[in-house]
Scaffold this motif. Structure first.
Motif, short mmCIF file in Angstrom:
data_model
loop_
_atom_site.label_atom_id
_atom_site.label_comp_id
_atom_site.label_asym_id
_atom_site.label_seq_id
_atom_site.Cartn_x
_atom_site.Cartn_y
_atom_site.Cartn_z
N LEU A 140 30.81 42.63 37.22
CA LEU A 140 31.52 42.86 35.55
C LEU A 140 32.87 43.49 35.65
CD1 LEU A 140 31.82 43.29 32.69
CD2 LEU A 140 30.36 45.45 33.16
N PHE A 141 34.50 42.77 35.24
CA PHE A 141 35.58 42.86 35.73
C PHE A 141 35.87 43.39 34.18
CE2 PHE A 141 34.59 40.14 38.73
CZ PHE A 141 35.39 40.45 40.43
N ILE A 142 36.22 44.84 34.34
CA ILE A 142 36.84 44.95 32.58
C ILE A 142 38.50 45.27 33.13
CG2 ILE A 142 37.35 47.55 31.52
CD1 ILE A 142 33.73 47.83 31.64
N GLY A 155 40.48 52.47 27.78
CA GLY A 155 41.77 51.51 27.34
C GLY A 155 41.41 49.92 27.94
N ALA A 156 39.75 49.75 28.14
CA ALA A 156 39.90 48.36 28.34
C ALA A 156 40.43 47.71 27.03
CB ALA A 156 37.74 48.72 28.02
N GLN A 157 40.39 46.29 27.09
CA GLN A 157 40.95 45.16 26.57
C GLN A 157 40.29 43.61 26.45
OE1 GLN A 157 45.04 45.56 28.30
NE2 GLN A 157 45.93 46.46 26.86
N TYR A 212 34.41 49.59 42.66
CA TYR A 212 35.74 48.92 43.34
C TYR A 212 36.81 49.27 42.25
CZ TYR A 212 35.83 44.31 43.74
OH TYR A 212 36.79 43.16 43.72
N TYR A 213 37.74 49.74 43.06
CA TYR A 213 39.28 49.56 40.86
C TYR A 213 40.40 49.03 42.10
CZ TYR A 213 37.14 53.57 39.78
OH TYR A 213 36.63 55.21 39.25
N ILE A 214 40.88 48.33 41.00
CA ILE A 214 42.11 47.63 41.31
C ILE A 214 43.01 48.11 40.86
CG2 ILE A 214 43.19 45.28 41.61
CD1 ILE A 214 40.46 43.80 41.56
N ASP A 215 43.88 48.25 41.36
CA ASP A 215 45.64 49.59 40.66
C ASP A 215 46.47 48.67 41.05
OD1 ASP A 215 46.86 50.98 39.60
OD2 ASP A 215 46.82 52.24 41.26
N ASN A 241 45.35 46.83 35.52
CA ASN A 241 44.14 47.78 36.61
C ASN A 241 42.51 46.92 35.97
OD1 ASN A 241 46.52 49.72 35.69
ND2 ASN A 241 45.87 50.31 37.22
N THR A 242 42.19 47.04 36.55
CA THR A 242 40.46 46.26 37.10
C THR A 242 39.55 47.30 37.07
OG1 THR A 242 41.52 44.55 37.46
CG2 THR A 242 38.93 44.36 37.38
N ILE A 243 38.34 47.57 36.40
CA ILE A 243 37.13 48.86 37.23
C ILE A 243 36.06 47.61 37.30
CG2 ILE A 243 35.66 49.83 36.17
CD1 ILE A 243 37.59 51.29 34.43
N VAL A 244 35.97 47.45 38.60
CA VAL A 244 34.92 45.83 38.85
C VAL A 244 33.36 47.14 39.06
CG1 VAL A 244 34.24 44.78 41.22
CG2 VAL A 244 36.70 45.15 39.81
#
Length: 153
Positions: free
Chosen positions: A137-139, A126-128, A43-46, A146-149
């Motif tokens: 894995l949380f990016i 854009g990962a930091q 999932y994503y977190i926006d 924003n997060t890519i999970v």
């Protein structure tokens, strides 16, 4: 001096062993940084919104609607390769790890031909920062907005 009863000694030994096994157990929220391997977006977190995969925002008939990422093992300088599929297109690039949790990804070579809405938030270049918690894995990108999970694939 009063001698301890064998039953009390045994009970104390069991209690100490139980305390040590509970106190030393692995915490489910423990953070790790071993990202090498195959992952897929869960999932994503926006901002404050969680966006999950549905038939409406992706195409299950193509790659099961999945967005994937494969991270190679980093070398001694923290450099590795990343590749994967964004439902309809392949991508590949490099990544560099900094201090614990810092990551830079790019440049990334890909096309964006005929992608579903599900891939719009997969802004991997854009990962930091990143971390692995509870086997996910949380990016983080966009200063943590924003997060890519991802989960192991």
């Amino acid at each position: 001096m009063k001698a301890l009863c064998p039953t009390k000694i045994a009970l104390c030994s069991v209690m100490v062993a139980l305390f040590l096994s509970v106190g030393c157990s692995k915490d489910d929220t423990e953070v790790s940084y071993d990202l090498a391997g195959n992952w897929k977006v869960a999932y994503y977190i926006d901002g404050s919104e969680t966006i999950t995969k549905t038939d409406e925002n992706t195409w299950p008939d193509i790659n099961n609607g999945d967005v994937t990422a494969n991270f190679t093992e980093p070398d001694d300088d923290g450099k590795g390769a990343i590749s994967g599929i964004t439902v309809t297109n392949a991508y590949q690039g490099n990544y560099t790890l900094g201090a614990e949790g810092e990551i830079t990804i790019g440049p990334v070579a890909t096309t964006f031909i005929n992608e579903p809405e599900w891939t719009n938030l997969f802004r991997i270049s854009g990962a930091q920062n990143y971390e692995i918690k509870n086997s996910r894995l949380f990016i983080y990108y966009n200063d943590g907005q924003n997060t890519i999970v991802l989960e192991r694939n």
